[in-house]
Scaffold this active site. Structure first.
Site, PDB file in Angstrom:
ATOM      1  N   ALA A 152      -4.957   2.724  -0.633  1.00 25.27           N
ATOM      2  CA  ALA A 152      -4.924   2.134  -1.882  1.00 25.27           C
ATOM      3  C   ALA A 152      -5.344   0.399  -1.945  1.00 25.27           C
ATOM      4  O   ALA A 152      -6.009   0.135  -3.000  1.00 25.27           O
ATOM      5  CB  ALA A 152      -3.401   2.114  -2.204  1.00 25.27           C
ATOM      6  N   ASP A 153      -4.955  -0.075  -0.839  1.00 27.12           N
ATOM      7  CA  ASP A 153      -5.736  -1.571  -0.563  1.00 27.12           C
ATOM      8  C   ASP A 153      -7.275  -1.391  -0.894  1.00 27.12           C
ATOM      9  O   ASP A 153      -7.968  -2.079  -1.381  1.00 27.12           O
ATOM     10  CB  ASP A 153      -5.045  -1.942   0.651  1.00 27.12           C
ATOM     11  CG  ASP A 153      -3.697  -2.550   0.483  1.00 27.12           C
ATOM     12  OD1 ASP A 153      -3.124  -2.647  -0.743  1.00 27.12           O
ATOM     13  OD2 ASP A 153      -2.977  -2.781   1.372  1.00 27.12           O
ATOM     14  N   LEU A 154      -7.713  -0.590   0.281  1.00 28.24           N
ATOM     15  CA  LEU A 154      -9.095  -0.419   0.429  1.00 28.24           C
ATOM     16  C   LEU A 154      -9.998  -0.063  -0.984  1.00 28.24           C
ATOM     17  O   LEU A 154     -11.130  -0.533  -1.148  1.00 28.24           O
ATOM     18  CB  LEU A 154      -9.382   0.356   1.807  1.00 28.24           C
ATOM     19  CG  LEU A 154      -8.777  -0.149   2.777  1.00 28.24           C
ATOM     20  CD1 LEU A 154      -9.048   1.119   4.185  1.00 28.24           C
ATOM     21  CD2 LEU A 154      -9.349  -1.002   3.479  1.00 28.24           C
ATOM     22  N   GLY A 212     -10.038  -2.743  -3.406  1.00 29.17           N
ATOM     23  CA  GLY A 212     -11.124  -3.878  -2.887  1.00 29.17           C
ATOM     24  C   GLY A 212     -12.438  -3.341  -3.441  1.00 29.17           C
ATOM     25  O   GLY A 212     -13.227  -4.091  -3.834  1.00 29.17           O
ATOM     26  N   ASP A 235       0.729  -1.242   0.008  1.00 33.47           N
ATOM     27  CA  ASP A 235       0.043  -0.326  -0.088  1.00 33.47           C
ATOM     28  C   ASP A 235       0.775   1.398  -0.052  1.00 33.47           C
ATOM     29  O   ASP A 235       0.605   2.115  -0.717  1.00 33.47           O
ATOM     30  CB  ASP A 235      -0.783  -0.055   1.319  1.00 33.47           C
ATOM     31  CG  ASP A 235      -1.781   1.246   1.300  1.00 33.47           C
ATOM     32  OD1 ASP A 235      -2.944   1.334   0.661  1.00 33.47           O
ATOM     33  OD2 ASP A 235      -1.288   2.204   1.790  1.00 33.47           O
TER      34      ASP A 235
END
Length: 268
Positions: free
Chosen positions: A117-119, A122, A86
């Protein structure tokens, strides 16, 4: 016994571990694929191909299957083999260059407090999966979704990315201020008597003031007791307020310090 991060990600899930290099494990996985709607994976592209778990192989078992591949840099290209963490993506994708206090007052690159960035990737993947499910319902055909953190991070630049495209000027850090709207930031306000009694003379208090259009600015100026600011040609339109930010904001800082947060919130 697990930490908050584990609980946040895995709550309400049932899990099973398969070592796909062990005999019989792939057969078990394919039995699951045959009955599943969606497979989500984040291997390197070469790993799933070596294991025979690429989209074409899965579609032979279940033509309706949706394979969502989530990675740092996508399924092809020069960086496809790299892991995408991330903070690395926040740095490469430009987010850290527009997050934090202004450079002229000692700011520097700053990551967002949670793994956005991860969230966001997703969430983008979830939207794509839902669209693919509708497609599968109507056609009987699944799809392969290629979702990359870097792609998502660039898209997340939103108005700042658009600002660069129309102006050619690289955006910088603006602290708690909005790049395209003025006033839209944190202001220090007069500390309340209770706060002074609790903390002492060093007490400070703050309020977020978000004025999103010219009509709201005129109303704010009335509430603040300075209607002349709304008719000042330097500040009447948001485009002018952005252009003259360095003149207007110090004036507002003085005004905001004259009343407590409770007074401002009630009046506004």
């Amino acid at each position: 016994r697990k930490g908050g991060d584990f609980q946040n990600i895995n709550r309400n899930k049932r899990s099973m571990t398969l070592n796909l290099k062990k005999p019989g494990a792939l057969e078990v996985l394919m039995r699951l694929v045959a009955e599943a709607d969606v497979v989500v994976e984040n291997w390197r592209p070469d790993v799933k191909n070596k294991l025979g778990l690429d989209y074409e192989s899965l579609a032979k078992v279940n033509p309706r299957i949706i394979l969502a591949s989530i990675s740092g840099f996508g399924q092809d290209g020069p960086y496809a083999w790299r892991p995408g963490f991330d903070q690395i993506i926040q740095g490469m994708g430009g987010l850290m260059s527009v997050t934090g206090e202004r450079d002229d007052i000692g700011g520097g690159p700053q990551k967002v407090g949670v793994a956005v960035a991860d969230l966001f990737t997703g969430m983008y993947a979830s939207v794509a999966i839902l669209a693919a499910l509708r497609h599968a319902e109507s056609t009987g055909q699944g799809q392969h979704i290629d979702m990359a953190l870097l792609d998502t991070q660039v898209a997340m630049l939103a108005n700042l990315g658009a600002n660069y495209l129309v102006s050619g000027k690289v955006p910088g850090r603006a602290g708690n201020a909005h790049q395209n709207i003025v006033p839209y930031q944190v202001f220090e306000v007069k500390p309340s008597p209770e706060l002074l009694a609790s903390i002492g003379p060093t007490a400070r208090d703050h309020l977020i003031l978000a004025v999103s259009n010219d009509g709201q600015f005129a109303k704010f100026c009335d509430v603040a007791g300075h209607p002349e600011l709304a008719t000042d040609l330097r500040f009447a339109k948001n485009t002018d307020r952005v252009k003259n930010r360095q003149v207007l904001v110090p004036l507002l800082e003085e005004i905001m310090l004259k009343r407590t947060k409770a007074d401002w919130l009630s009046a506004l």
